[in-house]
Scaffold this motif. Structure first.
Motif, PDB file in Angstrom:
ATOM      1  N   LEU A 112      -2.876  -2.623  -8.229  1.00 32.97           N
ATOM      2  CA  LEU A 112      -2.935  -1.283  -8.826  1.00 32.97           C
ATOM      3  C   LEU A 112      -4.359  -0.733  -8.802  1.00 32.97           C
ATOM      4  N   TYR A 113      -5.331  -1.588  -9.064  1.00 31.85           N
ATOM      5  CA  TYR A 113      -6.729  -1.155  -9.057  1.00 31.85           C
ATOM      6  C   TYR A 113      -7.147  -0.719  -7.646  1.00 31.85           C
ATOM      7  N   HIS A 114      -6.765  -1.509  -6.653  1.00 27.24           N
ATOM      8  CA  HIS A 114      -7.056  -1.136  -5.264  1.00 27.24           C
ATOM      9  C   HIS A 114      -6.450   0.227  -4.939  1.00 27.24           C
ATOM     10  N   LEU A 115      -5.203   0.414  -5.329  1.00 26.87           N
ATOM     11  CA  LEU A 115      -4.532   1.685  -5.047  1.00 26.87           C
ATOM     12  C   LEU A 115      -5.175   2.838  -5.812  1.00 26.87           C
ATOM     13  N   MET A 116      -5.550   2.600  -7.060  1.00 25.56           N
ATOM     14  CA  MET A 116      -6.194   3.652  -7.852  1.00 25.56           C
ATOM     15  C   MET A 116      -7.456   4.136  -7.145  1.00 25.56           C
ATOM     16  N   PHE A 123       0.079 -14.190 -11.267  1.00 24.25           N
ATOM     17  CA  PHE A 123       0.864 -13.101 -10.693  1.00 24.25           C
ATOM     18  C   PHE A 123       0.516 -11.760 -11.347  1.00 24.25           C
ATOM     19  N   ARG A 124       0.304 -11.788 -12.643  1.00 23.14           N
ATOM     20  CA  ARG A 124      -0.042 -10.568 -13.371  1.00 23.14           C
ATOM     21  C   ARG A 124      -1.382 -10.020 -12.889  1.00 23.14           C
ATOM     22  N   GLU A 125      -2.354 -10.899 -12.668  1.00 17.96           N
ATOM     23  CA  GLU A 125      -3.665 -10.464 -12.171  1.00 17.96           C
ATOM     24  C   GLU A 125      -3.556  -9.870 -10.778  1.00 17.96           C
ATOM     25  N   MET A 126      -2.709 -10.463  -9.931  1.00 19.02           N
ATOM     26  CA  MET A 126      -2.518  -9.895  -8.594  1.00 19.02           C
ATOM     27  C   MET A 126      -1.897  -8.500  -8.681  1.00 19.02           C
ATOM     28  N   CYS A 166      -1.602   4.946 -11.170  1.00 21.04           N
ATOM     29  CA  CYS A 166      -1.992   3.532 -11.050  1.00 21.04           C
ATOM     30  C   CYS A 166      -2.821   3.088 -12.251  1.00 21.04           C
ATOM     31  N   GLY A 167      -3.767   3.911 -12.661  1.00 23.44           N
ATOM     32  CA  GLY A 167      -4.585   3.569 -13.824  1.00 23.44           C
ATOM     33  C   GLY A 167      -3.764   3.438 -15.090  1.00 23.44           C
ATOM     34  N   ARG A 168      -2.817   4.352 -15.280  1.00 25.67           N
ATOM     35  CA  ARG A 168      -1.956   4.275 -16.476  1.00 25.67           C
ATOM     36  C   ARG A 168      -1.110   3.011 -16.461  1.00 25.67           C
ATOM     37  N   LEU A 169      -0.639   2.603 -15.272  1.00 27.92           N
ATOM     38  CA  LEU A 169       0.139   1.361 -15.179  1.00 27.92           C
ATOM     39  C   LEU A 169      -0.715   0.149 -15.531  1.00 27.92           C
ATOM     40  N   ILE A 170      -1.970   0.159 -15.121  1.00 26.12           N
ATOM     41  CA  ILE A 170      -2.870  -0.939 -15.487  1.00 26.12           C
ATOM     42  C   ILE A 170      -2.987  -1.018 -17.002  1.00 26.12           C
ATOM     43  N   LEU A 171      -3.205   0.129 -17.638  1.00 30.83           N
ATOM     44  CA  LEU A 171      -3.390   0.137 -19.095  1.00 30.83           C
ATOM     45  C   LEU A 171      -2.101  -0.196 -19.844  1.00 30.83           C
ATOM     46  N   LEU A 172      -0.955   0.084 -19.261  1.00 24.49           N
ATOM     47  CA  LEU A 172       0.298  -0.332 -19.895  1.00 24.49           C
ATOM     48  C   LEU A 172       0.364  -1.846 -19.989  1.00 24.49           C
ATOM     49  N   SER A 173      -0.171  -2.510 -18.991  1.00 28.00           N
ATOM     50  CA  SER A 173      -0.157  -3.967 -18.958  1.00 28.00           C
ATOM     51  C   SER A 173      -1.316  -4.572 -19.735  1.00 28.00           C
ATOM     52  N   ASP A 174      -2.467  -3.901 -19.724  1.00 19.47           N
ATOM     53  CA  ASP A 174      -3.659  -4.415 -20.394  1.00 19.47           C
ATOM     54  C   ASP A 174      -4.492  -3.256 -20.947  1.00 19.47           C
ATOM     55  N   ARG A 207     -12.364   4.454 -18.635  1.00 17.35           N
ATOM     56  CA  ARG A 207     -13.422   5.312 -18.078  1.00 17.35           C
ATOM     57  C   ARG A 207     -12.995   5.908 -16.736  1.00 17.35           C
ATOM     58  N   ASP A 208     -12.382   5.068 -15.903  1.00 19.26           N
ATOM     59  CA  ASP A 208     -11.899   5.573 -14.617  1.00 19.26           C
ATOM     60  C   ASP A 208     -10.920   6.723 -14.825  1.00 19.26           C
ATOM     61  N   LEU A 209     -10.006   6.562 -15.775  1.00 11.96           N
ATOM     62  CA  LEU A 209      -9.041   7.625 -16.034  1.00 11.96           C
ATOM     63  C   LEU A 209      -9.732   8.878 -16.559  1.00 11.96           C
ATOM     64  N   MET A 210     -10.739   8.709 -17.391  1.00 15.40           N
ATOM     65  CA  MET A 210     -11.497   9.870 -17.867  1.00 15.40           C
ATOM     66  C   MET A 210     -12.085  10.632 -16.684  1.00 15.40           C
ATOM     67  N   ARG A 211     -12.676   9.903 -15.750  1.00 12.67           N
ATOM     68  CA  ARG A 211     -13.269  10.538 -14.564  1.00 12.67           C
ATOM     69  C   ARG A 211     -12.203  11.194 -13.691  1.00 12.67           C
ATOM     70  N   LEU A 212     -11.089  10.517 -13.531  1.00 10.87           N
ATOM     71  CA  LEU A 212     -10.007  11.056 -12.701  1.00 10.87           C
ATOM     72  C   LEU A 212      -9.429  12.331 -13.309  1.00 10.87           C
ATOM     73  N   TYR A 213      -9.190  12.309 -14.601  1.00  8.03           N
ATOM     74  CA  TYR A 213      -8.689  13.523 -15.258  1.00  8.03           C
ATOM     75  C   TYR A 213      -9.684  14.677 -15.076  1.00  8.03           C
ATOM     76  N   ALA A 214     -10.952  14.387 -15.269  1.00  3.47           N
ATOM     77  CA  ALA A 214     -11.970  15.423 -15.118  1.00  3.47           C
ATOM     78  C   ALA A 214     -11.996  15.951 -13.690  1.00  3.47           C
ATOM     79  N   ALA A 215     -11.935  15.061 -12.731  1.00  2.00           N
ATOM     80  CA  ALA A 215     -11.961  15.472 -11.326  1.00  2.00           C
ATOM     81  C   ALA A 215     -10.728  16.297 -10.964  1.00  2.00           C
TER      82      ALA A 215
END
Length: 168
Positions: A75-79, A67-70, A94-102, A110-118
């Motif tokens: 969240l990854y799909h939405l991000m 369930f956690r992986e789903m 969405c990315g921050r929620l992923i990192l809260l869990s894992d 890296r995705d968040l780095m790119r998103l912040y930059a963009a």
């Protein structure tokens, strides 16, 4: 509706796990449409945390992780969907929620780095690298991967990074 809901009792405490639209999660993240994103958001709103936390029977551990992986996949799909729509605030959420869990998912850092930059938040992108480096050092005794270090160097040197159409 394609929603799947499971209700579990644990010592009188009710744990509700709701996972929606499993068929969406089986498709590549890049194939998400606006209606899919809305349905995933609705399903994620029902997620109440890890299944039967504190129960360590083998079956409970397997189901909890499934369930956690789903949840994390949704969240990854939405991000990725929000990033492709240039809705960087939602993608970052969405990315921050992923990192809260894992927090050890370096590719999400890296995705968040790119998103912040963009999104024009270069200092936040750089801070995300430092957060990643600290988590990896504290938890695993490792430095970030070369790919993450190169992205950080690019942020420092170029001052700006264009986001391509998908989180990589």
């Amino acid at each position: 509706s394609y929603a799947v809901q499971g209700f579990f009792e644990n010592g009188g405490q009710r744990c509700v796990i709701a996972l929606s639209l499993i068929h969406i999660l089986r498709r590549p993240a890049a194939a998400l449409r606006a209606a899919d994103a809305e349905q995933l958001e609705a399903g994620l709103a029902l997620y109440g945390g890890d299944l039967l936390e504190g129960v360590y029977a083998d079956w409970a551990l397997r189901e909890r992780e499934r369930f956690r992986e789903m949840y994390l996949t949704a969240l990854y799909h939405l991000m990725n969907y929000y990033a492709a729509q240039s809705s960087f605030g939602d993608a970052l959420r969405c990315g921050r929620l992923i990192l809260l869990s894992d927090p050890l998912r370096e590719h999400i850092h890296r995705d968040l780095m790119r998103l912040y930059a963009a999104n024009g938040q270069r200092s936040q992108a750089i801070q995300q690298y430092h957060t990643c480096a600290e988590v990896l050092r504290a938890e695993l005794g490792l430095a970030p991967m070369r790919e993450t270090q190169l992205l950080y160097q690019q942020l420092l040197l170029e001052g700006c990074l264009l986001y391509t159409s998908r989180c990589v």
